[in-house]
Design a protein around this motif. Structure first.
Motif, PDB file in Angstrom:
ATOM      1  N   HIS A 252       0.744  -1.216  -0.157  1.00  0.00           N
ATOM      2  CA  HIS A 252      -0.053   0.046   0.036  1.00  0.00           C
ATOM      3  C   HIS A 252       0.877   1.244   0.036  1.00  0.00           C
ATOM      4  CE1 HIS A 252      -3.620  -2.535   0.603  1.00  0.00           C
ATOM      5  NE2 HIS A 252      -2.812  -3.214   1.584  1.00  0.00           N
ATOM      6  N   ARG A 253       1.327   1.783  -1.144  1.00  0.00           N
ATOM      7  CA  ARG A 253       2.519   2.706  -1.457  1.00  0.00           C
ATOM      8  C   ARG A 253       1.824   3.857  -1.677  1.00  0.00           C
ATOM      9  NH1 ARG A 253       7.148  -0.490  -2.969  1.00  0.00           N
ATOM     10  NH2 ARG A 253       6.546  -2.560  -3.448  1.00  0.00           N
ATOM     11  N   PRO A 254       2.255   4.792  -0.518  1.00  0.00           N
ATOM     12  CA  PRO A 254       1.715   6.339  -1.123  1.00  0.00           C
ATOM     13  C   PRO A 254       1.848   6.950  -2.143  1.00  0.00           C
ATOM     14  CG  PRO A 254       3.036   6.148   1.116  1.00  0.00           C
ATOM     15  CD  PRO A 254       3.332   4.738   0.405  1.00  0.00           C
ATOM     16  N   THR A 255       3.111   6.638  -3.102  1.00  0.00           N
ATOM     17  CA  THR A 255       3.126   6.972  -4.374  1.00  0.00           C
ATOM     18  C   THR A 255       2.160   6.383  -5.427  1.00  0.00           C
ATOM     19  OG1 THR A 255       4.716   5.386  -4.764  1.00  0.00           O
ATOM     20  CG2 THR A 255       5.400   7.667  -3.986  1.00  0.00           C
ATOM     21  N   GLN A 256       1.605   5.154  -4.842  1.00  0.00           N
ATOM     22  CA  GLN A 256       0.405   4.611  -5.861  1.00  0.00           C
ATOM     23  C   GLN A 256      -0.654   4.336  -5.314  1.00  0.00           C
ATOM     24  OE1 GLN A 256       2.483   0.768  -6.359  1.00  0.00           O
ATOM     25  NE2 GLN A 256       4.225   1.596  -7.211  1.00  0.00           N
ATOM     26  N   GLY A 257      -1.267   5.727  -4.622  1.00  0.00           N
ATOM     27  CA  GLY A 257      -2.664   5.872  -3.898  1.00  0.00           C
ATOM     28  C   GLY A 257      -2.947   4.888  -2.849  1.00  0.00           C
TER      29      GLY A 257
ATOM     30  N   LEU B  92     -10.229  13.265 -11.149  1.00  0.00           N
ATOM     31  CA  LEU B  92     -10.391  12.840  -9.434  1.00  0.00           C
ATOM     32  C   LEU B  92      -9.038  12.646  -8.811  1.00  0.00           C
ATOM     33  CD1 LEU B  92     -13.571  10.852 -10.067  1.00  0.00           C
ATOM     34  CD2 LEU B  92     -13.410  13.435  -9.264  1.00  0.00           C
ATOM     35  N   SER B  93      -7.747  12.461  -9.558  1.00  0.00           N
ATOM     36  CA  SER B  93      -6.497  12.126  -8.930  1.00  0.00           C
ATOM     37  C   SER B  93      -5.789  13.265  -8.292  1.00  0.00           C
ATOM     38  CB  SER B  93      -5.505  11.715  -9.904  1.00  0.00           C
ATOM     39  OG  SER B  93      -6.166  10.335 -10.741  1.00  0.00           O
ATOM     40  N   ASP B  94      -5.354  13.173  -7.032  1.00  0.00           N
ATOM     41  CA  ASP B  94      -4.667  13.837  -6.007  1.00  0.00           C
ATOM     42  C   ASP B  94      -3.452  14.043  -6.155  1.00  0.00           C
ATOM     43  OD1 ASP B  94      -3.881  15.627  -3.943  1.00  0.00           O
ATOM     44  OD2 ASP B  94      -5.410  14.558  -2.631  1.00  0.00           O
ATOM     45  N   PRO B  95      -2.762  14.949  -7.000  1.00  0.00           N
ATOM     46  CA  PRO B  95      -1.334  14.848  -6.990  1.00  0.00           C
ATOM     47  C   PRO B  95      -0.451  15.068  -5.750  1.00  0.00           C
ATOM     48  CG  PRO B  95      -1.960  16.729  -7.895  1.00  0.00           C
ATOM     49  CD  PRO B  95      -3.156  16.145  -7.428  1.00  0.00           C
ATOM     50  N   ASN B  96      -1.210  15.615  -4.617  1.00  0.00           N
ATOM     51  CA  ASN B  96      -0.619  15.847  -3.287  1.00  0.00           C
ATOM     52  C   ASN B  96      -0.740  14.488  -2.309  1.00  0.00           C
ATOM     53  OD1 ASN B  96       0.196  18.645  -4.122  1.00  0.00           O
ATOM     54  ND2 ASN B  96      -1.952  19.201  -3.877  1.00  0.00           N
ATOM     55  N   LEU B  97      -1.434  13.757  -2.574  1.00  0.00           N
ATOM     56  CA  LEU B  97      -1.367  12.644  -1.571  1.00  0.00           C
ATOM     57  C   LEU B  97       0.080  11.910  -1.238  1.00  0.00           C
ATOM     58  CD1 LEU B  97      -3.298  10.553  -0.041  1.00  0.00           C
ATOM     59  CD2 LEU B  97      -3.363   9.141  -2.117  1.00  0.00           C
ATOM     60  N   ALA B  98       0.677  11.590  -2.518  1.00  0.00           N
ATOM     61  CA  ALA B  98       2.066  10.805  -2.039  1.00  0.00           C
ATOM     62  C   ALA B  98       3.081  11.744  -1.596  1.00  0.00           C
ATOM     63  CB  ALA B  98       2.590  10.581  -3.634  1.00  0.00           C
ATOM     64  N   ASN B  99       2.890  13.200  -1.776  1.00  0.00           N
ATOM     65  CA  ASN B  99       3.879  14.037  -0.994  1.00  0.00           C
ATOM     66  C   ASN B  99       3.610  14.496   0.447  1.00  0.00           C
ATOM     67  OD1 ASN B  99       5.374  13.788  -3.572  1.00  0.00           O
ATOM     68  ND2 ASN B  99       4.221  15.265  -4.483  1.00  0.00           N
TER      69      ASN B  99
END
Length: 357
Positions: free
Chosen positions: A85-90, A342-349
């Motif tokens: 469950h990787r942050p960079t992969q949602g 609907l994708s959140d580019p800030n989630l992984a960072n």
């Protein structure tokens, strides 16, 4: 004299009770915490579901975050929760099936762990086999094709770590580490994982403008005669973009994986799986419970002309007799553009979701 003796005994008894309490709490009271809730969520959704017996605290969340990224939960110290469950992969896994410590693969795609605090159906996993996030955490640790460990071994490993002993004491007022407290800590962290800053979210906040193609895609999504997607995946009034319910969405005529029916034993629920959120599709490929579709185009093609009938097909799949909703190439392109908004580019960072330094 008797009165003085009685008062003295009461004072000693009070002091004894106070000392016992202080020893139990280690002199440290956890600091209450809350979820950083997006404005749109506050407006459109009920309050997050937080168990009475596992309130959020700063110490519990920090401990859960550390455990989530710690490979010590696996039998050979090589795999953490974040490994699948990787942050960079949602908070999912871009492999069709995650690989466990023995090199074996499971049979289902890793589900994203985002916005789970608003799951009001009290059912988790693709098949609804867990009723709480705490229960959801129990399985992977002992699953032979995942972490392949025992909870007894996990507890023993953590209990000899002085840092963990202190952190559990600060989070739960006890130095006695148990599997229940491990899962409570990780669940606290997972409940704080929130995705609510996509382009579409910013559009709803009047901070961004959808392109004409994205706007048309939303129209396709909401049109019962075209996309007809909103029944299972919500609308702008449901920022989770899932109904958190279970559906047979026309993938197969027969089933080797029975989904919800495998858990309940009800033949009427064979082939039903949880609706995944449409958030962060730019990062969560492959798609479906078994990761069979590598691209978003394949997903759209399935609903357009790939539906197949089975006995438990969801009534919402109204166009199954025609193989799907038969979207035009233009509608497909528009729908894809909207879904990607609907994708959140800030989630992984988000530093709150990163592993400890």
């Amino acid at each position: 004299m008797k009165l003085n003796i009685l008062l003295g005994c009461l004072i000693l008894l009070f002091a004894s009770c106070k000392d016992d309490t202080d020893d139990n709490q280690g002199g440290y009271i956890p600091v209450p915490a809350s979820i950083d809730i997006p404005v749109i969520f506050n407006t459109l959704l009920p309050a997050p579901s937080i168990p009475v017996d596992n309130p959020l605290t700063e110490e519990g969340i920090a401990l859960g975050r550390k455990l989530f990224f710690d490979t010590a939960l696996s039998a050979d110290n090589t795999l953490s929760c974040a490994g699948c469950h990787r942050p960079t992969q949602g908070f999912s896994d871009q492999q069709q099936f995650s690989i466990g410590i023995t090199g074996e693969q499971g049979v289902r795609n890793s589900m994203p762990l985002v916005n789970l605090a608003w799951n009001t159906t009290n059912s988790f996993n693709w098949d609804g086999s867990a009723q709480t996030i705490e229960q959801q955490i129990l399985g992977p640790v002992t699953n032979p094709v995942e972490m392949n460990n025992t909870w007894e071994n996990v507890v023993a490993t953590l209990s000899v770590d002085a840092d963990y002993t202190l952190e559990f004491e600060q989070a739960f007022s006890t130095t006695l580490i148990t599997k229940e407290l491990v899962t409570k800590a990780i669940a606290q962290f997972i409940r704080t994982i929130v995705s609510g800053d996509s382009k579409f979210d910013r559009h709803l906040r009047n901070e961004a403008t959808l392109s004409p193609l994205e706007a048309e895609g939303l129209a396709v999504f909401l049109d019962e005669d075209r996309g007809d997607c909103f029944h299972c995946h919500g609308s702008p009034s449901n920022p989770l973009w899932t109904d958190n319910d279970f559906h047979n969405n026309g993938l197969d005529e027969t089933f080797t994986d029975l989904g919800l029916g495998q858990f309940t034993g009800d033949p009427n629920q064979f082939g039903l799986f949880k609706s995944g959120s449409l958030r962060n599709l730019a990062y969560t490929a492959p798609y479906m419970h078994d990761g069979r579709f590598e691209t978003l185009d394949e997903v759209i093609n399935h609903y357009s002309e790939g539906l197949v009938f089975s006995e438990t097909i969801d009534p919402l799949m109204k166009s199954v007799a025609q193989g799907g909703v038969q979207l035009s190439p233009e509608d497909k392109a528009a729908l894809k553009a909207f879904l990607l908004s609907l994708s959140d580019p800030n989630l992984a960072n988000n530093p709150a979701y990163q592993g400890p330094n």
